[in-house]
Design an enzyme around this catalytic site. Structure first.
Site, PDB file in Angstrom:
ATOM      1  N   ARG A   1       0.883  -1.387  -0.321  1.00  0.00           N
ATOM      2  CA  ARG A   1      -0.278   0.121   0.034  1.00  0.00           C
ATOM      3  C   ARG A   1       0.979   1.116  -0.155  1.00  0.00           C
ATOM      4  NH1 ARG A   1      -2.953   2.548   3.892  1.00  0.00           N
ATOM      5  NH2 ARG A   1      -5.153   2.698   3.160  1.00  0.00           N
TER       6      ARG A   1
ATOM      7  N   CYS B   1       8.545  32.799  27.166  1.00  0.00           N
ATOM      8  CA  CYS B   1       8.639  31.307  27.469  1.00  0.00           C
ATOM      9  C   CYS B   1       7.793  30.828  28.839  1.00  0.00           C
ATOM     10  CB  CYS B   1       9.834  30.762  26.403  1.00  0.00           C
ATOM     11  SG  CYS B   1      10.066  28.989  26.862  1.00  0.00           S
TER      12      CYS B   1
ATOM     13  N   CYS C   1      11.624  29.224  30.644  1.00  0.00           N
ATOM     14  CA  CYS C   1      12.641  29.033  30.086  1.00  0.00           C
ATOM     15  C   CYS C   1      13.708  29.937  31.533  1.00  0.00           C
ATOM     16  CB  CYS C   1      12.928  30.944  28.971  1.00  0.00           C
ATOM     17  SG  CYS C   1      13.635  30.228  27.656  1.00  0.00           S
TER      18      CYS C   1
ATOM     19  N   ASN D   1       3.949  20.425  37.806  1.00  0.00           N
ATOM     20  CA  ASN D   1       3.046  20.308  36.893  1.00  0.00           C
ATOM     21  C   ASN D   1       2.143  21.236  37.422  1.00  0.00           C
ATOM     22  OD1 ASN D   1       1.402  20.615  34.816  1.00  0.00           O
ATOM     23  ND2 ASN D   1       2.186  19.110  33.102  1.00  0.00           N
ATOM     24  N   ASP D   2       1.980  22.657  36.711  1.00  0.00           N
ATOM     25  CA  ASP D   2       0.963  23.268  37.060  1.00  0.00           C
ATOM     26  C   ASP D   2      -0.870  23.178  36.207  1.00  0.00           C
ATOM     27  OD1 ASP D   2       2.938  25.258  38.562  1.00  0.00           O
ATOM     28  OD2 ASP D   2       3.079  25.972  36.239  1.00  0.00           O
TER      29      ASP D   2
ATOM     30  N   HIS E   1      16.199  27.331  24.911  1.00  0.00           N
ATOM     31  CA  HIS E   1      15.334  27.887  24.146  1.00  0.00           C
ATOM     32  C   HIS E   1      15.162  27.098  22.516  1.00  0.00           C
ATOM     33  CE1 HIS E   1      10.708  29.285  23.732  1.00  0.00           C
ATOM     34  NE2 HIS E   1      11.120  29.596  22.724  1.00  0.00           N
TER      35      HIS E   1
ATOM     36  N   ASN F   1       6.846  14.474  24.222  1.00  0.00           N
ATOM     37  CA  ASN F   1       5.600  14.786  23.572  1.00  0.00           C
ATOM     38  C   ASN F   1       6.982  16.069  23.131  1.00  0.00           C
ATOM     39  OD1 ASN F   1       3.668  13.386  24.522  1.00  0.00           O
ATOM     40  ND2 ASN F   1       2.773  14.936  25.602  1.00  0.00           N
TER      41      ASN F   1
ATOM     42  N   GLY G   1       1.809  17.219  20.030  1.00  0.00           N
ATOM     43  CA  GLY G   1       0.976  17.961  20.929  1.00  0.00           C
ATOM     44  C   GLY G   1       2.099  18.713  22.066  1.00  0.00           C
TER      45      GLY G   1
ATOM     46  N   SER H   1       3.102  21.966  24.052  1.00  0.00           N
ATOM     47  CA  SER H   1       2.646  22.664  23.812  1.00  0.00           C
ATOM     48  C   SER H   1       3.922  24.449  24.332  1.00  0.00           C
ATOM     49  CB  SER H   1       2.240  23.478  25.532  1.00  0.00           C
ATOM     50  OG  SER H   1       3.036  22.551  26.457  1.00  0.00           O
TER      51      SER H   1
ATOM     52  N   HIS I   1      10.107  24.642  23.933  1.00  0.00           N
ATOM     53  CA  HIS I   1      11.486  25.090  25.249  1.00  0.00           C
ATOM     54  C   HIS I   1      11.696  23.659  24.813  1.00  0.00           C
ATOM     55  CE1 HIS I   1      13.633  26.376  27.330  1.00  0.00           C
ATOM     56  NE2 HIS I   1      13.799  25.545  27.681  1.00  0.00           N
TER      57      HIS I   1
ATOM     58  N   HIS J   1      11.749  20.581  27.244  1.00  0.00           N
ATOM     59  CA  HIS J   1      11.406  19.638  27.773  1.00  0.00           C
ATOM     60  C   HIS J   1      10.329  18.266  27.713  1.00  0.00           C
ATOM     61  CE1 HIS J   1       7.244  21.150  25.829  1.00  0.00           C
ATOM     62  NE2 HIS J   1       6.706  20.945  26.852  1.00  0.00           N
TER      63      HIS J   1
ATOM     64  N   GLU K   1       2.451  -4.698  29.779  1.00  0.00           N
ATOM     65  CA  GLU K   1       3.120  -5.113  29.432  1.00  0.00           C
ATOM     66  C   GLU K   1       4.080  -5.809  30.874  1.00  0.00           C
ATOM     67  OE1 GLU K   1       5.687  -2.256  28.418  1.00  0.00           O
ATOM     68  OE2 GLU K   1       5.654  -1.725  26.475  1.00  0.00           O
TER      69      GLU K   1
ATOM     70  N   HIS L   1      13.693  -0.531  29.414  1.00  0.00           N
ATOM     71  CA  HIS L   1      12.891  -0.084  27.544  1.00  0.00           C
ATOM     72  C   HIS L   1      12.773   1.522  27.233  1.00  0.00           C
ATOM     73  CE1 HIS L   1       9.312  -2.835  28.122  1.00  0.00           C
ATOM     74  NE2 HIS L   1       8.508  -1.877  27.010  1.00  0.00           N
TER      75      HIS L   1
ATOM     76  N   LYS M   1       1.117   9.834   9.141  1.00  0.00           N
ATOM     77  CA  LYS M   1       0.371   8.657   9.954  1.00  0.00           C
ATOM     78  C   LYS M   1      -0.971   8.775  10.355  1.00  0.00           C
ATOM     79  CE  LYS M   1      -0.952   3.901  10.624  1.00  0.00           C
ATOM     80  NZ  LYS M   1      -1.639   3.498   9.447  1.00  0.00           N
TER      81      LYS M   1
HETATM   82  P1  H2U Z   1       3.518  20.223  26.975  1.00  0.00           P
HETATM   83  O1  H2U Z   1       4.578  20.398  26.500  1.00  0.00           O
HETATM   84  O2  H2U Z   1       4.572  18.364  26.709  1.00  0.00           O
HETATM   85  O3  H2U Z   1       2.181  19.841  26.835  1.00  0.00           O
HETATM   86  O4  H2U Z   1       4.422  19.385  28.478  1.00  0.00           O
HETATM   87  C1  H2U Z   1       4.052  21.506  28.891  1.00  0.00           C
HETATM   88  C2  H2U Z   1       3.461  20.585  30.200  1.00  0.00           C
HETATM   89  O5  H2U Z   1       3.225  21.799  30.798  1.00  0.00           O
HETATM   90  C3  H2U Z   1       1.420  20.561  30.431  1.00  0.00           C
HETATM   91  O6  H2U Z   1       1.660  19.794  30.880  1.00  0.00           O
HETATM   92  C4  H2U Z   1       2.653  22.344  31.699  1.00  0.00           C
HETATM   93  C5  H2U Z   1       1.279  22.371  31.054  1.00  0.00           C
HETATM   94  O7  H2U Z   1       0.376  21.447  32.230  1.00  0.00           O
HETATM   95  N1  H2U Z   1       2.781  23.470  32.085  1.00  0.00           N
HETATM   96  C6  H2U Z   1       3.186  24.074  33.433  1.00  0.00           C
HETATM   97  O8  H2U Z   1       2.520  23.659  34.763  1.00  0.00           O
HETATM   98  N2  H2U Z   1       2.932  25.744  33.447  1.00  0.00           N
HETATM   99  C7  H2U Z   1       2.431  26.599  33.000  1.00  0.00           C
HETATM  100  O9  H2U Z   1       3.203  27.666  33.327  1.00  0.00           O
HETATM  101  C8  H2U Z   1       3.190  26.152  31.464  1.00  0.00           C
HETATM  102  C9  H2U Z   1       2.661  24.905  31.158  1.00  0.00           C
HETATM  103 ZN    ZN Z   2      12.286  28.691  26.377  1.00  0.00          ZN
END
Ligand code: H2U
Ligand code: ZN
Length: 344
Positions: A27, A51, A54, A76-77, A114, A152, A158, A160, A163, A165, A181, A295, A310
């Protein structure tokens, strides 16, 4: 007609997940007039005052990042899991099951720069990220059974923010894929008395058809059962359960092979290659995890060029995963990709 694996449709079994993938090599020639992803973005500045990752950047909750000069970790906020979430009431109804989840989510910045990606960082800088992954895994493993380290990369996956990370989500219970697994490795170990992925790495190293890279301690293959066109599996060549178990030499050669793999990925279509990657290691469940082999999976979405990805749609959503280019052909393409980054 005689069966040709490079031509005829067939299904391959994924022993890690106990599922099948449909392979349709004939294909690959179909025409494409569908969606093309946007052109790659222009070069970014070394520092972006807007950013939130940063050094010195202001995050969404108003906190200011320190002026870090290597890596930086923060909670993570917008965490998907929380350490103190209240537990839902017990639900016995088989059609409306519900379960509690507690955990912690962190963001890790790989570099103060960055404008870089892991692929453009030096292997020494990548090794600092490896050490951080290991340290975070050990720390969170004291409180949580599953520590999911992942990245990611790229807008297509996706991310965000450009930078460099990644993220870590640690949870008290294993996610569905992790649990499968775990179970599959348990079954294989009970039946054959050996680790599934250790056996698999040995077999792949012998045949080298699907090998992309190999060094002293590590092997990168396009797995026999790969779903994504250029999916790879990064495997240690000896038994290792978790990232923190890696010794200095293994970490150094891990950083080196990561660098080589990511450069090849970027060179494949001369674009900063999008992917989701992540580490799977033995759960912190107090059990004998000798069946478990550490792994990393790389799941990149691109198919034929920097602009055609894809799609996992139709048959994939309704029946099973499907691929066109064979894993052997994908491995060959990656082996052939240049070893010096196209941007350097
Ligand atoms: P991703 O780019 O994989 O989405 O990861 C960025 C993460 O950063 C995302 O989960 C977090 C988002 O919730 N974030 C913060 O914790 N504080 C921020 O000020 C913006 C983004
Ligand atoms: Zn940055």
């Amino acid at each position: 007609m005689r069966f040709e694996i490079t031509e005829h449709p067939h299904r391959r079994y994924n022993p890690l997940l106990d599922e099948w993938v449909l392979v349709s090599p004939h294909r690959t020639q179909r025409p494409w007039r569908g969606r093309r992803e946007g052109e790659p973005p222009e070069r970014r500045p070394r520092f972006d005052p807007e950013c939130y990752l940063c050094p010195g950047g202001i995050r969404a909750n108003g906190a200011r990042n320190p002026n870090y000069d290597s890596t930086f970790v923060f909670v993570n906020d917008f965490a998907a899991v929380l350490p103190q979430a209240p537990a839902p009431p017990a639900a016995e109804d088989p059609l409306f099951r519900l379960s509690a989840v507690r955990g912690e989510a962190r963001v890790i910045c790989f570099s103060p720069r960055h404008d870089l990606t892991l692929a453009e960082m030096t292997s020494a800088e990548i090794q600092i990220v490896v050490d951080l992954w290991a340290q975070q895994t050990a720390e969170l493993g004291q409180r949580f059974a599953w520590v999911q380290v992942f990245e990611n990369r790229g807008e297509l996956m996706g991310a965000s923010n450009a930078h460099p990370h990644g993220q870590i989500w640690a949870t008290e219970s294993l996610g569905s894929i992790a649990a499968r697994e775990d179970e599959q490795q348990r079954i294989y170990h009970a039946r054959y008395g050996r680790g599934m992925l250790l056996d698999y790495a040995r077999r792949e190293a012998q045949s080298s058809e699907r090998c992309v890279l190999e060094n002293e301690h590590w092997l990168v293959v396009v797995p026999y059962w790969a779903i994504w066109p250029f999916e790879t599996l990064l495997l240690p060549k000896t038994a290792v359960q978790r990232l923190p178990d890696l010794d200095k030499g293994q970490r150094r050669s891990l950083a080196a092979i990561l660098k080589r793999l990511l450069v090849k990925y970027d060179n494949l279509f001369e674009v900063s290659f999008p992917y989701s990657m992540g580490w799977h290691g033995a759960p912190y469940n107090g059990e004998d995890n000798s069946r478990w082999q550490l792994h990393a999976h790389f799941f990149p979405p691109l198919l034929r060029s920097a602009t055609v990805k894809k799609f996992m749609v139709g048959y994939e959503m309704l029946a099973e995963a499907q691929r066109d280019i064979t894993p052997e052909a994908a491995a060959q393409r990656l082996r052939d990709a240049a070893d010096t980054h196209f941007n350097s």
